[in-house]
Motif scaffolding. Sequence first.
Motif, PDB file in Angstrom:
ATOM      1  N   CYS A 219      31.263  37.948  38.289  1.00 32.80           N
ATOM      2  CA  CYS A 219      32.085  38.700  39.240  1.00 32.80           C
ATOM      3  C   CYS A 219      33.288  37.877  39.702  1.00 32.80           C
ATOM      4  O   CYS A 219      34.400  38.409  39.847  1.00 32.80           O
ATOM      5  CB  CYS A 219      31.238  39.133  40.429  1.00 32.80           C
ATOM      6  N   GLN A 220      33.084  36.601  39.975  1.00 31.65           N
ATOM      7  CA  GLN A 220      34.202  35.761  40.391  1.00 31.65           C
ATOM      8  C   GLN A 220      35.263  35.655  39.287  1.00 31.65           C
ATOM      9  O   GLN A 220      36.462  35.717  39.557  1.00 31.65           O
ATOM     10  CB  GLN A 220      33.703  34.368  40.768  1.00 31.65           C
ATOM     11  N   GLU A 221      34.822  35.506  38.053  1.00 30.36           N
ATOM     12  CA  GLU A 221      35.769  35.444  36.937  1.00 30.36           C
ATOM     13  C   GLU A 221      36.503  36.768  36.764  1.00 30.36           C
ATOM     14  O   GLU A 221      37.718  36.789  36.487  1.00 30.36           O
ATOM     15  CB  GLU A 221      35.023  35.072  35.657  1.00 30.36           C
ATOM     16  N   GLY A 222      35.787  37.886  36.943  1.00 30.95           N
ATOM     17  CA  GLY A 222      36.443  39.191  36.835  1.00 30.95           C
ATOM     18  C   GLY A 222      37.481  39.398  37.920  1.00 30.95           C
ATOM     19  O   GLY A 222      38.580  39.916  37.658  1.00 30.95           O
ATOM     20  N   ARG A 223      37.183  39.003  39.161  1.00 30.34           N
ATOM     21  CA  ARG A 223      38.168  39.136  40.241  1.00 30.34           C
ATOM     22  C   ARG A 223      39.377  38.237  40.004  1.00 30.34           C
ATOM     23  O   ARG A 223      40.520  38.625  40.269  1.00 30.34           O
ATOM     24  CB  ARG A 223      37.509  38.796  41.577  1.00 30.34           C
ATOM     25  N   GLU A 224      39.125  37.043  39.504  1.00 33.56           N
ATOM     26  CA  GLU A 224      40.232  36.116  39.257  1.00 33.56           C
ATOM     27  C   GLU A 224      41.162  36.651  38.175  1.00 33.56           C
ATOM     28  O   GLU A 224      42.394  36.582  38.317  1.00 33.56           O
ATOM     29  CB  GLU A 224      39.667  34.750  38.843  1.00 33.56           C
ATOM     30  N   LEU A 225      40.605  37.182  37.111  1.00 35.90           N
ATOM     31  CA  LEU A 225      41.436  37.698  36.026  1.00 35.90           C
ATOM     32  C   LEU A 225      42.207  38.932  36.446  1.00 35.90           C
ATOM     33  O   LEU A 225      43.374  39.113  36.062  1.00 35.90           O
ATOM     34  CB  LEU A 225      40.558  38.009  34.810  1.00 35.90           C
ATOM     35  N   ARG A 226      41.607  39.802  37.238  1.00 30.96           N
ATOM     36  CA  ARG A 226      42.311  41.007  37.662  1.00 30.96           C
ATOM     37  C   ARG A 226      43.424  40.708  38.652  1.00 30.96           C
ATOM     38  O   ARG A 226      44.375  41.480  38.754  1.00 30.96           O
ATOM     39  CB  ARG A 226      41.312  41.996  38.272  1.00 30.96           C
TER      40      ARG A 226
END
Length: 254
Positions: A219-226
């Motif tokens: 989830c943290q990686e997904g938020r960072e990429l978005r």
Amino acid sequence: MANGENLEESSPLLGKVVANADHKDSLPTSTAPPTPDSLPPPPPPPLPKHMDEDNRDGRSDYAWTADGLPVHGSVLGEPIGRAQWETDLCACIGRHDEFCSSDLEVCLLGSVAPCILYGTNAERVVSSTPGTFANHCMSYSGLYLIGTSFFGWNCLAPWFTYPTRTAIRRMFNLEGNCEALHRSCGCCGLCVEDEVQREHCESVCDFATHVFCHTCALCQEGRELRRRMPHPGFNARPVLVMIPPGEQSMGRGV
């Protein structure tokens, strides 16, 4: 009588000619204005107060360039400062900003369908490779089923997903766990000093984060990429569609 005395008696103007020649020899040979290249270099600007005090103490580490500017010895080759993650590891809902709805979607995908979330993350990281989403999503699903079937929990997928976290950290020059611990409490100092050793420690920390906090890491990686880059499918420019007018017939009015 001497030869000099005979010359003076033979020509009374000879003494004036010799005096004028001596005066010309004493004058400068060129009367042209000095060029900028021939001027002496200007004195260097005064040092700041803290630099002047270091020079007085005899422990100055500053050198001077040809332009008269001070250069510190540690400036050359100094690494760029690390950026911090946009959201924390445990902030599953994210923040109340323009990405709030996207953070809720990331949290839902990470909880219900982590294979889809990992596929979208890998697709954003490797946007130029076709079929990235399908390959990573299917591979994650296979490892998830094998891990939950034979071992009772998702223990094989973190071995496959943690390199994506390392790639994201290197892509955006993000701060790792060792650097965060060194900044907050001062530990892990030996690992942070050496660049190669620090990268090995950060890779181990990325793997440990995916093993113990797998869903939160995704989830943290997904938020960072978005927050940092758009989805590869949204990069296409809008196409203007021209609709031709319908058929028109000329007729004589009744």
